[in-house]
Write a protein that holds these residues in place. Structure first.
Motif, PDB file in Angstrom:
ATOM      1  N   ILE A  40     -10.072 -11.881  24.963  1.00 57.00           N
ATOM      2  CA  ILE A  40     -10.533 -12.754  23.399  1.00 57.00           C
ATOM      3  C   ILE A  40     -11.702 -13.481  23.921  1.00 57.00           C
ATOM      4  O   ILE A  40     -12.281 -13.839  22.721  1.00 57.00           O
ATOM      5  N   GLN A  41     -12.147 -14.019  25.442  1.00 60.18           N
ATOM      6  CA  GLN A  41     -13.559 -14.295  25.175  1.00 60.18           C
ATOM      7  C   GLN A  41     -14.059 -14.116  24.975  1.00 60.18           C
ATOM      8  O   GLN A  41     -15.544 -14.351  24.028  1.00 60.18           O
ATOM      9  N   GLU A  42     -14.374 -12.552  24.510  1.00 56.74           N
ATOM     10  CA  GLU A  42     -14.827 -11.826  24.810  1.00 56.74           C
ATOM     11  C   GLU A  42     -15.102 -11.948  22.900  1.00 56.74           C
ATOM     12  O   GLU A  42     -16.641 -11.552  21.789  1.00 56.74           O
ATOM     13  N   LEU A  43     -14.043 -11.583  22.425  1.00 56.62           N
ATOM     14  CA  LEU A  43     -14.699 -11.553  21.144  1.00 56.62           C
ATOM     15  C   LEU A  43     -14.197 -13.252  20.565  1.00 56.62           C
ATOM     16  O   LEU A  43     -15.809 -12.738  19.551  1.00 56.62           O
ATOM     17  N   SER A  44     -14.231 -14.324  21.055  1.00 55.37           N
ATOM     18  CA  SER A  44     -15.134 -15.792  20.468  1.00 55.37           C
ATOM     19  C   SER A  44     -16.569 -15.400  20.635  1.00 55.37           C
ATOM     20  O   SER A  44     -17.601 -15.751  19.744  1.00 55.37           O
ATOM     21  N   ASN A  45     -17.290 -14.358  21.735  1.00 55.89           N
ATOM     22  CA  ASN A  45     -18.288 -14.426  22.116  1.00 55.89           C
ATOM     23  C   ASN A  45     -19.247 -13.748  21.181  1.00 55.89           C
ATOM     24  O   ASN A  45     -20.639 -13.901  21.027  1.00 55.89           O
ATOM     25  N   MET A  46     -18.504 -12.967  20.761  1.00 57.05           N
ATOM     26  CA  MET A  46     -19.189 -12.053  19.426  1.00 57.05           C
ATOM     27  C   MET A  46     -19.450 -12.289  18.074  1.00 57.05           C
ATOM     28  O   MET A  46     -19.899 -11.584  17.399  1.00 57.05           O
ATOM     29  N   GLY A  47     -18.889 -14.090  17.525  1.00 52.65           N
ATOM     30  CA  GLY A  47     -19.014 -14.646  16.554  1.00 52.65           C
ATOM     31  C   GLY A  47     -17.429 -14.454  16.143  1.00 52.65           C
ATOM     32  O   GLY A  47     -17.744 -14.579  14.599  1.00 52.65           O
ATOM     33  N   GLU A  48     -16.226 -13.972  16.040  1.00 53.28           N
ATOM     34  CA  GLU A  48     -15.185 -14.117  15.873  1.00 53.28           C
ATOM     35  C   GLU A  48     -14.363 -15.251  16.554  1.00 53.28           C
ATOM     36  O   GLU A  48     -13.024 -14.971  16.998  1.00 53.28           O
ATOM     37  N   ASP A  53      -9.278 -18.089  18.150  1.00 51.92           N
ATOM     38  CA  ASP A  53      -8.764 -19.690  18.497  1.00 51.92           C
ATOM     39  C   ASP A  53      -7.779 -18.770  17.925  1.00 51.92           C
ATOM     40  O   ASP A  53      -5.886 -18.940  18.897  1.00 51.92           O
ATOM     41  N   LEU A  54      -7.562 -18.465  17.107  1.00 53.30           N
ATOM     42  CA  LEU A  54      -5.938 -18.232  16.784  1.00 53.30           C
ATOM     43  C   LEU A  54      -5.246 -17.484  17.422  1.00 53.30           C
ATOM     44  O   LEU A  54      -3.965 -17.395  17.966  1.00 53.30           O
ATOM     45  N   LEU A  55      -5.642 -15.606  18.210  1.00 56.92           N
ATOM     46  CA  LEU A  55      -4.906 -15.281  18.951  1.00 56.92           C
ATOM     47  C   LEU A  55      -4.200 -16.031  20.012  1.00 56.92           C
ATOM     48  O   LEU A  55      -3.683 -15.684  21.208  1.00 56.92           O
ATOM     49  N   ARG A  56      -5.295 -16.774  21.003  1.00 55.10           N
ATOM     50  CA  ARG A  56      -5.450 -17.455  21.716  1.00 55.10           C
ATOM     51  C   ARG A  56      -4.119 -18.072  21.778  1.00 55.10           C
ATOM     52  O   ARG A  56      -3.097 -18.412  22.456  1.00 55.10           O
ATOM     53  N   GLU A  57      -3.856 -18.862  20.462  1.00 52.79           N
ATOM     54  CA  GLU A  57      -2.911 -19.952  20.412  1.00 52.79           C
ATOM     55  C   GLU A  57      -1.019 -18.895  20.558  1.00 52.79           C
ATOM     56  O   GLU A  57      -0.306 -19.816  20.650  1.00 52.79           O
ATOM     57  N   PHE A  58      -1.402 -18.070  19.427  1.00 50.96           N
ATOM     58  CA  PHE A  58      -0.279 -17.619  19.009  1.00 50.96           C
ATOM     59  C   PHE A  58       0.236 -16.717  21.153  1.00 50.96           C
ATOM     60  O   PHE A  58       1.342 -16.693  20.965  1.00 50.96           O
ATOM     61  N   VAL A  59      -0.962 -16.046  21.243  1.00 53.09           N
ATOM     62  CA  VAL A  59      -0.275 -15.909  23.227  1.00 53.09           C
ATOM     63  C   VAL A  59      -0.138 -16.946  23.907  1.00 53.09           C
ATOM     64  O   VAL A  59       1.224 -16.580  24.664  1.00 53.09           O
ATOM     65  N   GLU A  60      -0.821 -17.805  23.851  1.00 54.93           N
ATOM     66  CA  GLU A  60       0.068 -19.358  24.469  1.00 54.93           C
ATOM     67  C   GLU A  60       1.148 -19.809  23.982  1.00 54.93           C
ATOM     68  O   GLU A  60       2.137 -19.223  24.292  1.00 54.93           O
ATOM     69  N   ASP A  61       1.104 -19.794  22.719  1.00 58.17           N
ATOM     70  CA  ASP A  61       2.633 -20.660  22.243  1.00 58.17           C
ATOM     71  C   ASP A  61       4.006 -19.486  22.466  1.00 58.17           C
ATOM     72  O   ASP A  61       4.694 -20.085  22.285  1.00 58.17           O
ATOM     73  N   GLU A  62       3.538 -18.421  22.019  1.00 62.74           N
ATOM     74  CA  GLU A  62       4.589 -17.523  21.542  1.00 62.74           C
ATOM     75  C   GLU A  62       4.581 -16.163  22.546  1.00 62.74           C
ATOM     76  O   GLU A  62       5.247 -15.933  23.480  1.00 62.74           O
ATOM     77  N   LEU A  63       3.570 -15.371  23.164  1.00 58.97           N
ATOM     78  CA  LEU A  63       4.080 -14.718  24.291  1.00 58.97           C
ATOM     79  C   LEU A  63       3.928 -14.982  25.847  1.00 58.97           C
ATOM     80  O   LEU A  63       4.817 -14.629  26.170  1.00 58.97           O
ATOM     81  N   PHE A  64       3.380 -15.854  26.518  1.00 57.98           N
ATOM     82  CA  PHE A  64       3.714 -16.021  27.801  1.00 57.98           C
ATOM     83  C   PHE A  64       4.269 -17.394  28.081  1.00 57.98           C
ATOM     84  O   PHE A  64       4.804 -18.050  28.927  1.00 57.98           O
ATOM     85  N   THR A  65       5.234 -17.947  26.631  1.00 55.66           N
ATOM     86  CA  THR A  65       6.024 -18.538  26.772  1.00 55.66           C
ATOM     87  C   THR A  65       7.921 -18.465  26.583  1.00 55.66           C
ATOM     88  O   THR A  65       8.798 -18.809  26.765  1.00 55.66           O
TER      89      THR A  65
END
Length: 166
Positions: A40-48, A53-65
């Motif tokens: 996800i950080q690499e995706l962010s570093n590549m201009g996305e 941020d949306l993927l991070r929110e999803f995995v933190e709020d839905e997958l990791f929980t």
């Protein structure tokens, strides 16, 4: 050897391939969490950054929980989650501006194109469904001024919401 481009689809497939299942819930181990965050950080570093941020929110709020059923594919769960978030944003906007025809606003958002940002699909129908009295936005005195300001806000909001949640 050609390196695979890191994009949202790549990350979704990576996560989907690495998730396990415990009692009908999708799970990941600590090493997989670390890899997910790196990607996800690499995706962010590549201009996305927005997508990252949306993927991070999803995995933190839905997958990791532990909120994701193992009966659904990970990428399908992500798409459904984005659609739910989009619906919530549409409802908030409609409440703020007093737009009563949610179906038309939904269709307008779905048809809106960044390539023609000046064109708001179904703008007349949206304007006709405005009830200034129930709008949470009380800044404008009178329905006409309210609709004029809605027209200005609608274009910016649609562009932002489509780029973030589509």
């Amino acid at each position: 050897m050609r390196l695979k481009a890191i994009d949202a689809a790549h990350i979704l497939s990576l996560i989907g391939a690495r998730v396990g299942s415990t009692d009908g819930i999708q799970t990941v181990d600590e090493e997989t969490k670390r890899i997910i965050y790196e990607q996800i950080q690499e995706l962010s570093n590549m201009g996305e950054a927005v997508t990252a941020d949306l993927l991070r929110e999803f995995v933190e709020d839905e997958l990791f929980t532990g909120h994701l059923s193992s009966r659904i594919n990970f990428d399908e769960a992500f798409d459904n989650w984005k659609k739910e978030k989009l619906q919530v944003e549409i409802e908030k906007f409609a409440d703020y501006w007093g737009i009563q025809d949610m179906d038309t606003l939904n269709r307008s958002v779905n048809l809106y194109s960044d390539s023609q940002p000046e064109i708001i699909p179904y703008i007349e129908e949206i304007n006709n469904s405005v009830n200034h009295e129930i709008a949470l936005n009380k800044e404008n005195k009178g329905r006409l001024k309210h609709i004029i300001e809605l027209g200005k806000a609608l274009s910016n909001w649609m562009h932002e919401i489509k780029s973030r949640l589509s």
